[in-house]
Design a protein around this motif. Structure first.
Motif, short mmCIF file in Angstrom:
data_model
loop_
_atom_site.label_atom_id
_atom_site.label_comp_id
_atom_site.label_asym_id
_atom_site.label_seq_id
_atom_site.Cartn_x
_atom_site.Cartn_y
_atom_site.Cartn_z
N ILE A 7 35.06 -0.70 78.10
CA ILE A 7 34.02 -1.89 77.97
C ILE A 7 33.56 -1.44 76.55
O ILE A 7 33.37 -2.46 75.61
N SER A 8 33.06 -0.34 76.38
CA SER A 8 32.39 0.18 75.12
C SER A 8 33.41 0.11 73.83
O SER A 8 33.07 -0.25 72.73
N VAL A 66 39.52 0.67 62.73
CA VAL A 66 38.45 0.02 63.63
C VAL A 66 38.62 0.61 64.77
O VAL A 66 37.84 0.97 65.53
N ILE A 67 39.71 0.44 65.68
CA ILE A 67 40.19 0.79 67.08
C ILE A 67 39.59 2.45 67.13
O ILE A 67 39.07 2.70 68.01
N GLY A 68 40.19 3.06 66.19
CA GLY A 68 40.15 4.50 66.36
C GLY A 68 38.56 5.04 66.32
O GLY A 68 37.98 5.73 67.11
N VAL A 69 37.77 4.30 65.30
CA VAL A 69 36.19 4.63 65.25
C VAL A 69 35.66 4.19 66.79
O VAL A 69 34.83 4.71 67.34
N SER A 70 36.15 2.72 67.00
CA SER A 70 35.46 2.26 68.40
C SER A 70 35.72 3.05 69.31
O SER A 70 34.78 3.46 70.32
N ALA A 71 36.89 3.52 69.63
CA ALA A 71 37.18 4.46 70.68
C ALA A 71 36.51 5.88 70.62
O ALA A 71 36.03 6.36 71.76
N SER A 72 36.43 6.50 69.82
CA SER A 72 35.67 7.52 69.39
C SER A 72 34.24 7.72 69.65
O SER A 72 33.57 8.34 70.56
#
Length: 251
Positions: free
Chosen positions: A19-20, A41-47
């Motif tokens: 969800i995050s 963007v996805i990499g930063v969001s996942a981290s």
């Protein structure tokens, strides 16, 4: 209970991470003014979501642990008022109509003993217990243990020789003690029967505490056997038997 906590923690972590990641990915995509690629963007969001999920799971586990601890404290207080004591983890060795070597727990009340094992509860009245005893199973193992700290101290004080002497492995002995509880009781037909329990974890002495709690509650009986009234053929020593078998002259 620990397995339930672990399962709940893993599920919460995965759900919070997913969800995050989605929420942060959408937010970063909307405010992306520098033209960063979708992959970045996805990499930063996942981290960042990983860290957020860790915090959420940690807070949740703290709350669960606190609630369980509070419930256990309330249960212990109630048990103390009612004169109840609980003993676990144990293993059923044999004697009860339950699978052997299955995990068990015992609840001792002022009037009865309840053994929970194999999905069933076996209740035994205190008045039916005739004898309790325990036996120790001691297992000692030797292993080698070396110390890096002593080696460093020896090197600082005496150089390389001190390091070798200080870090040399030494023989240690590990002592594992498991206790068996032996409980003899009278069944409905008046026959004496016995069942055995043992500690699941070494050096916990759960069975020893169970026996110590049971002994003051029961009236131990000793079966008296009158040897003089037993009709048995006397057993002679071998030398006397051979002498008796030799025919006498003139007979």
């Amino acid at each position: 209970m620990n397995q339930q906590k672990n399962t709940a923690g893993c599920g919460t972590f995965v759900l919070a991470w997913m969800i995050s990641t989605v929420v942060l990915g959408v937010i970063f995509a909307l405010i992306n003014k520098s033209g960063q690629s979708i992959g970045n963007v996805i990499g930063v969001s996942a981290s960042l979501s990983f860290l957020i999920a860790l915090v959420i799971v940690s807070v949740r586990m703290i709350l669960i642990t606190g609630r369980i601890s509070k419930q256990s404290k309330i249960q212990r207080k109630k048990d103390k008022q009612d004169g109840i004591s609980r003993y676990s983890p144990l293993i059923h060795v044999g004697g009860l109509p339950a699978p052997e070597n299955c995990k068990a727990s015992v609840v001792l009340t002022p009037t009865a003993v309840a053994v929970n094992c194999g999905g069933s509860e076996y209740v035994l009245s205190i008045g039916k217990i005739r004898n309790v005893d325990f036996q120790l199973d001691v297992n000692e193992t030797q292993y080698l243990k070396s110390s890096l700290v002593r080696g460093m101290a020896g090197a600082a004080a005496f150089g390389m020789v001190g390091a070798i002497v200080g870090s040399a492995p030494k023989t240690k002995t590990k002592r594992n003690v498991k206790c068996y509880a032996i409980i003899t009781y009278e069944d409905a037909q008046g026959n004496n029967k016995t069942f055995l329990l043992k500690d699941e974890v070494a050096n916990t002495q759960v069975c020893s505490r169970l026996v110590d709690s049971l002994r003051p509650k029961i009236s131990q009986r000793i079966n008296r056997v009158d040897l003089s009234s037993m009709a048995q053929q006397p057993v002679l020593p071998r030398a006397m038997q051979e002498e008796a078998e030799v025919p006498q002259d003139g007979c």
